[in-house]
Write a protein that holds these residues in place. Structure first.
Motif, PDB file in Angstrom:
ATOM      1  N   GLU A 283      63.855  14.809  11.876  1.00 41.14           N
ATOM      2  CA  GLU A 283      63.894  16.078  12.601  1.00 41.14           C
ATOM      3  C   GLU A 283      64.261  17.254  11.701  1.00 41.14           C
ATOM      4  N   SER A 284      65.269  17.086  10.865  1.00 36.84           N
ATOM      5  CA  SER A 284      65.724  18.190  10.025  1.00 36.84           C
ATOM      6  C   SER A 284      64.655  18.628   9.034  1.00 36.84           C
ATOM      7  N   LEU A 285      63.858  17.682   8.550  1.00 43.22           N
ATOM      8  CA  LEU A 285      62.799  18.019   7.610  1.00 43.22           C
ATOM      9  C   LEU A 285      61.607  18.650   8.339  1.00 43.22           C
ATOM     10  N   ASP A 286      61.249  18.103   9.493  1.00 41.39           N
ATOM     11  CA  ASP A 286      60.148  18.678  10.275  1.00 41.39           C
ATOM     12  C   ASP A 286      60.395  20.148  10.571  1.00 41.39           C
TER      13      ASP A 286
ATOM     14  N   ARG B 100      55.441  21.574  11.339  1.00 41.20           N
ATOM     15  CA  ARG B 100      56.431  20.534  11.656  1.00 41.20           C
ATOM     16  C   ARG B 100      55.972  19.138  11.209  1.00 41.20           C
ATOM     17  N   GLY B 101      55.550  19.041   9.970  1.00 43.77           N
ATOM     18  CA  GLY B 101      55.168  17.740   9.450  1.00 43.77           C
ATOM     19  C   GLY B 101      54.475  17.845   8.105  1.00 43.77           C
ATOM     20  N   TRP B 102      54.079  16.675   7.561  1.00 39.96           N
ATOM     21  CA  TRP B 102      53.336  16.642   6.303  1.00 39.96           C
ATOM     22  C   TRP B 102      51.935  17.179   6.541  1.00 39.96           C
ATOM     23  N   PRO B 103      51.501  18.192   5.803  1.00 38.94           N
ATOM     24  CA  PRO B 103      50.142  18.703   5.991  1.00 38.94           C
ATOM     25  C   PRO B 103      49.115  17.756   5.375  1.00 38.94           C
TER      26      PRO B 103
ATOM     27  N   SER C 224      66.524  27.781   1.493  1.00 39.39           N
ATOM     28  CA  SER C 224      67.775  27.793   0.729  1.00 39.39           C
ATOM     29  C   SER C 224      68.689  26.618   1.057  1.00 39.39           C
ATOM     30  N   LYS C 225      68.416  25.923   2.149  1.00 39.45           N
ATOM     31  CA  LYS C 225      69.281  24.824   2.546  1.00 39.45           C
ATOM     32  C   LYS C 225      68.921  23.536   1.800  1.00 39.45           C
ATOM     33  N   LEU C 226      69.897  22.663   1.664  1.00 42.17           N
ATOM     34  CA  LEU C 226      69.685  21.351   1.068  1.00 42.17           C
ATOM     35  C   LEU C 226      69.754  20.313   2.182  1.00 42.17           C
ATOM     36  N   LEU C 227      68.680  19.593   2.379  1.00 46.98           N
ATOM     37  CA  LEU C 227      68.631  18.579   3.428  1.00 46.98           C
ATOM     38  C   LEU C 227      69.095  17.242   2.880  1.00 46.98           C
ATOM     39  N   CYS C 228      69.683  16.433   3.727  1.00 47.96           N
ATOM     40  CA  CYS C 228      70.169  15.120   3.306  1.00 47.96           C
ATOM     41  C   CYS C 228      69.594  14.047   4.215  1.00 47.96           C
ATOM     42  N   LEU C 229      68.897  13.095   3.616  1.00 45.71           N
ATOM     43  CA  LEU C 229      68.371  11.950   4.343  1.00 45.71           C
ATOM     44  C   LEU C 229      69.278  10.762   4.074  1.00 45.71           C
ATOM     45  N   PRO C 230      70.061  10.328   5.067  1.00 45.46           N
ATOM     46  CA  PRO C 230      71.005   9.224   4.835  1.00 45.46           C
ATOM     47  C   PRO C 230      70.285   7.938   4.470  1.00 45.46           C
ATOM     48  N   ARG C 231      70.900   7.177   3.621  1.00 42.59           N
ATOM     49  CA  ARG C 231      70.359   5.879   3.255  1.00 42.59           C
ATOM     50  C   ARG C 231      70.409   4.964   4.461  1.00 42.59           C
ATOM     51  N   ASP C 232      69.343   4.175   4.667  1.00 41.77           N
ATOM     52  CA  ASP C 232      69.302   3.256   5.794  1.00 41.77           C
ATOM     53  C   ASP C 232      70.441   2.252   5.675  1.00 41.77           C
TER      54      ASP C 232
ATOM     55  N   PRO D 116      57.836   6.708   7.810  1.00 39.33           N
ATOM     56  CA  PRO D 116      57.417   7.012   9.192  1.00 39.33           C
ATOM     57  C   PRO D 116      56.009   7.581   9.262  1.00 39.33           C
ATOM     58  N   ALA D 117      55.639   8.421   8.307  1.00 41.82           N
ATOM     59  CA  ALA D 117      54.301   8.998   8.307  1.00 41.82           C
ATOM     60  C   ALA D 117      53.248   7.926   8.065  1.00 41.82           C
ATOM     61  N   LEU D 118      53.503   7.034   7.124  1.00 44.42           N
ATOM     62  CA  LEU D 118      52.553   5.966   6.836  1.00 44.42           C
ATOM     63  C   LEU D 118      52.384   5.033   8.026  1.00 44.42           C
ATOM     64  N   ALA D 119      53.484   4.760   8.711  1.00 45.98           N
ATOM     65  CA  ALA D 119      53.433   3.865   9.866  1.00 45.98           C
ATOM     66  C   ALA D 119      52.619   4.453  11.004  1.00 45.98           C
ATOM     67  N   SER D 120      52.499   5.780  11.047  1.00 53.25           N
ATOM     68  CA  SER D 120      51.762   6.426  12.129  1.00 53.25           C
ATOM     69  C   SER D 120      50.272   6.570  11.841  1.00 53.25           C
ATOM     70  N   LEU D 121      49.838   6.240  10.632  1.00 52.13           N
ATOM     71  CA  LEU D 121      48.427   6.376  10.270  1.00 52.13           C
ATOM     72  C   LEU D 121      47.590   5.275  10.899  1.00 52.13           C
TER      73      LEU D 121
END
Length: 245
Positions: free
Chosen positions: A43-46, A52-55, A207-215, A77-82
């Protein structure tokens, strides 16, 4: 003398950049892509990406310090949706793909097109031809250096397709201009979290730094299949066939 009246609302509508051309946008706003986008699954990256996604149909650059920091986990997640009937192409990945691991990772059988080139120019040629063919749902390409002309050719080739085209490049090229429509830097911390910075997008500066937590529960890991994001070895050695990307 006759004067035609135009309402303020209509005037504002006409003044919107997208009414002049769909690829125009205000610098203070995020662009809306005319091409389809694929949700990142985060969500934060979208929220920080136009559409709101990978072009699709454009060049996306992910700049990394080294392989295996989570650059594939980010795209999972993007690959799984293809469409599972369409091919995923990999050009010069850091490790030999393991189809069993890919199947378990994406929860469905996939056709993987794997290319290993000896010369850099062959790598760029293979990527361009794959994009022009248009039969692959996604194309991932790893390269350490590439001239501007080759990048421009790949961006133009991507625009003829609807492929999710991602090029992994070294973090060191961050300050070098690129024709890519979207550029992100990916950097891990000691805990394995992935810090993401959007350094180029169609819209205002980020300007913000996003953080994707490790699974915490990697359901795509097992003792047989290994992790899809495997850190690059510090010295040259023979890689076991059990290793995946």
């Amino acid at each position: 003398m006759l004067f035609s009246s135009i309402s303020t609302q209509n005037t504002r509508a006409i003044a919107q950049p997208q009414h002049i051309h769909p690829d125009l946008w205000r610098g203070s706003e995020l662009s809306t892509y005319t091409r389809p986008t694929i949700g990142t699954g985060h969500e934060s990256l979208d929220a920080e990406l136009p559409g709101r996604g990978w072009p699709t149909g454009v060049l996306i650059e992910l700049l990394i310090a080294r392989a295996g920091i989570g650059e594939l986990r980010l795209l999972r997640p993007a690959l799984a949706s293809l469409d599972p009937l369409q091919t995923i192409a990999l050009i010069n990945p850091p490790y030999i793909p393991n189809i069993v691991c890919w199947k378990n990772w994406l929860k469905t059988p996939r056709s993987i097109f794997y290319v290993r080139t000896a010369q850099r120019r062959d790598q760029w040629w293979a990527a361009e031809q794959t994009l022009k063919n248009g039969s692959c749902a996604a194309l991932f390409c790893w390269t350490d250096s590439i001239p501007q002309l080759a990048l421009k050719r790949l961006q133009l080739a991507a625009q003829t397709s609807q492929t999710l085209f991602v090029m992994y490049r070294p973090l060191a090229v961050k300050a070098i201009a690129s024709p890519a429509s979207l550029r992100l830097t990916l950097e891990p911390d000691r805990a394995g979290n992935l810090h993401i910075s959007v350094i180029k997008r169609r819209g205002a500066l980020h300007s913000k730094l996003l953080c994707l937590p490790r699974d915490t529960h990697n359901d795509f890991m097992s003792t047989q299949d290994g992790d899809m994001d495997r850190l690059a070895p510090t010295r040259t050695r023979t890689l076991a066939t059990a290793l995946a990307l």
